[in-house]
Design a protein around this motif. Structure first.
Motif, PDB file in Angstrom:
ATOM      1  N   ASN A 105      39.370 -76.874 -22.524  1.00 55.65           N
ATOM      2  CA  ASN A 105      39.303 -78.139 -21.793  1.00 55.65           C
ATOM      3  C   ASN A 105      38.914 -79.319 -22.673  1.00 55.65           C
ATOM      4  OD1 ASN A 105      39.730 -76.346 -19.727  1.00 55.65           O
ATOM      5  ND2 ASN A 105      38.030 -77.022 -18.469  1.00 55.65           N
ATOM      6  N   PHE A 106      37.982 -79.088 -23.594  1.00 53.30           N
ATOM      7  CA  PHE A 106      37.522 -80.184 -24.457  1.00 53.30           C
ATOM      8  C   PHE A 106      38.308 -80.219 -25.760  1.00 53.30           C
ATOM      9  CE2 PHE A 106      34.688 -82.041 -27.679  1.00 53.30           C
ATOM     10  CZ  PHE A 106      34.447 -83.281 -27.098  1.00 53.30           C
ATOM     11  N   TRP A 107      38.152 -79.199 -26.584  1.00 55.81           N
ATOM     12  CA  TRP A 107      38.798 -79.215 -27.895  1.00 55.81           C
ATOM     13  C   TRP A 107      40.315 -79.184 -27.794  1.00 55.81           C
ATOM     14  CZ3 TRP A 107      36.163 -81.053 -31.629  1.00 55.81           C
ATOM     15  CH2 TRP A 107      34.781 -80.860 -31.684  1.00 55.81           C
ATOM     16  N   GLY A 108      40.838 -78.582 -26.734  1.00 58.23           N
ATOM     17  CA  GLY A 108      42.285 -78.556 -26.552  1.00 58.23           C
ATOM     18  C   GLY A 108      42.890 -79.924 -26.294  1.00 58.23           C
ATOM     19  N   ALA A 134      36.061 -84.019 -11.261  1.00 58.02           N
ATOM     20  CA  ALA A 134      34.902 -83.165 -11.568  1.00 58.02           C
ATOM     21  C   ALA A 134      34.045 -83.761 -12.674  1.00 58.02           C
ATOM     22  CB  ALA A 134      35.370 -81.771 -11.965  1.00 58.02           C
ATOM     23  N   ALA A 135      34.595 -84.675 -13.444  1.00 59.19           N
ATOM     24  CA  ALA A 135      33.809 -85.371 -14.468  1.00 59.19           C
ATOM     25  C   ALA A 135      32.795 -86.320 -13.831  1.00 59.19           C
ATOM     26  CB  ALA A 135      34.731 -86.153 -15.401  1.00 59.19           C
ATOM     27  N   ARG A 136      33.052 -86.708 -12.575  1.00 59.50           N
ATOM     28  CA  ARG A 136      32.157 -87.623 -11.866  1.00 59.50           C
ATOM     29  C   ARG A 136      31.429 -86.949 -10.716  1.00 59.50           C
ATOM     30  NH1 ARG A 136      29.770 -91.382 -12.716  1.00 59.50           N
ATOM     31  NH2 ARG A 136      30.293 -92.874 -11.105  1.00 59.50           N
ATOM     32  N   ILE A 137      32.095 -85.976 -10.059  1.00 66.97           N
ATOM     33  CA  ILE A 137      31.503 -85.312  -8.894  1.00 66.97           C
ATOM     34  C   ILE A 137      31.214 -83.854  -9.252  1.00 66.97           C
ATOM     35  CG2 ILE A 137      31.818 -84.698  -6.474  1.00 66.97           C
ATOM     36  CD1 ILE A 137      33.904 -86.921  -6.300  1.00 66.97           C
ATOM     37  N   PRO A 138      29.963 -83.436  -9.321  1.00 62.78           N
ATOM     38  CA  PRO A 138      29.619 -82.067  -9.715  1.00 62.78           C
ATOM     39  C   PRO A 138      29.843 -81.057  -8.587  1.00 62.78           C
ATOM     40  CG  PRO A 138      27.617 -83.284  -9.219  1.00 62.78           C
ATOM     41  CD  PRO A 138      28.758 -84.267  -9.103  1.00 62.78           C
ATOM     42  N   ASN A 146      33.038 -78.564 -14.814  1.00 59.37           N
ATOM     43  CA  ASN A 146      32.556 -79.927 -14.615  1.00 59.37           C
ATOM     44  C   ASN A 146      32.040 -80.520 -15.930  1.00 59.37           C
ATOM     45  OD1 ASN A 146      33.033 -79.404 -11.911  1.00 59.37           O
ATOM     46  ND2 ASN A 146      30.875 -79.142 -11.383  1.00 59.37           N
ATOM     47  N   ALA A 147      31.247 -79.723 -16.653  1.00 56.19           N
ATOM     48  CA  ALA A 147      30.656 -80.203 -17.906  1.00 56.19           C
ATOM     49  C   ALA A 147      31.723 -80.505 -18.949  1.00 56.19           C
ATOM     50  CB  ALA A 147      29.679 -79.163 -18.441  1.00 56.19           C
TER      51      ALA A 147
END
Length: 257
Positions: A105-108, A134-138, A146-147
């Motif tokens: 999700n991040f490095w990709g 999900a970046a704003r609503i956990p 989410n993280a």
């Protein structure tokens, strides 16, 4: 260049309608060929198929280099790599397996952009990156997902300032939209990718947007230079609620939980 999953398939078709050539990137070669054929039929003059795992830095570098070698330039990078998790934190049995979520999700969505930078600067191009509401609503039971999306959003907000006008960045924050994730595909508590039943909120009847409609919205708004795209539009007020009264979101989760 498109990193293919459900939404980018529709994005590829939307760009094809506008006569764009493109490179398609994903691990599943069969899927890539299917999307490529449909994109060509939909108006794309040239479609390059590049099977790869973009959570691997070397693979990301390779696909960028091959794309530029084939087309001679790179104008848009659409990053959408993603995998979900669907387990409460305390029920996880193999914590080390969940590093995969950050890898994908991040490095990709970072590696391809890193290697594409000089080419995007040369074309004064665009990066379209899919984070998630999900970046704003956990949302409960998806803590790692989410993280990872929150980290991705903040990363691109930061480099957008660093790039200035050289590269335009559009950050997508979609709510519930048609996807494999929405059907329950994600990491189980033991770290294995499984297909579970749909999430609780989907079962409760939370509206789900069509990926085809979102694709048109994204291309239109990215091309006009929007910095953010929140869709479906009814998710928009959540940005204000999370800033001014986050306890309202907690109560909403409590009612549906």
């Amino acid at each position: 260049m498109f990193l293919v999953q459900n939404l980018p398939q529709k994005l590829a078709y939307e760009y094809a309608k506008r006569g764009a050539s493109m490179a398609l990137v994903a691990r599943r070669g069969k899927l890539l060929n299917t999307v490529a054929e449909a994109a060509r039929g939909g108006g794309a003059p040239d479609v390059l198929v590049l099977p790869a795992d973009i959570s691997d830095a070397d693979e990301s570098k390779r696909v960028v280099m091959e794309t530029v070698a084939h087309f001679g330039r790179l104008d848009h990078l659409v990053a959408n790599a993603g995998i979900c998790s669907g387990s409460p934190f305390e029920q996880i049995t193999d914590i080390t397996a969940f590093t995969k979520i950050m890898d994908v999700n991040f490095w990709g969505s970072i590696y391809p952009a890193y290697y594409a930078l000089p080419h995007l600067k040369a074309s004064r191009g665009k990066i379209i990156v899919n984070t998630s509401m999900a970046a704003r609503i956990p949302v409960p039971n998806t803590s790692f997902y989410n993280a990872s999306k929150a980290a991705l959003m903040r990363f691109y907000e930061t480099v957008r300032f660093e790039f200035g006008s050289e590269i335009q960045i559009t950050i997508l924050l979609p709510g519930y939209v048609e996807s494999e994730m929405l059907k329950g595909k994600g990491l189980h508590n033991d770290g294995q990718v499984v297909l579970n039943k749909p999430g609780r909120y989907v079962e409760m009847g939370v509206p789900v947007g069509r990926a085809e409609r979102l694709a048109k919205v994204v291309v239109d708004r990215a091309c006009r230079g929007d910095k953010y795209v929140t869709w479906p539009s009814w998710y928009g007020p959540f940005h204000i609620v999370m800033s001014l009264a986050p306890e309202v979101v907690d109560f909403f989760h409590y009612l549906l939980g």
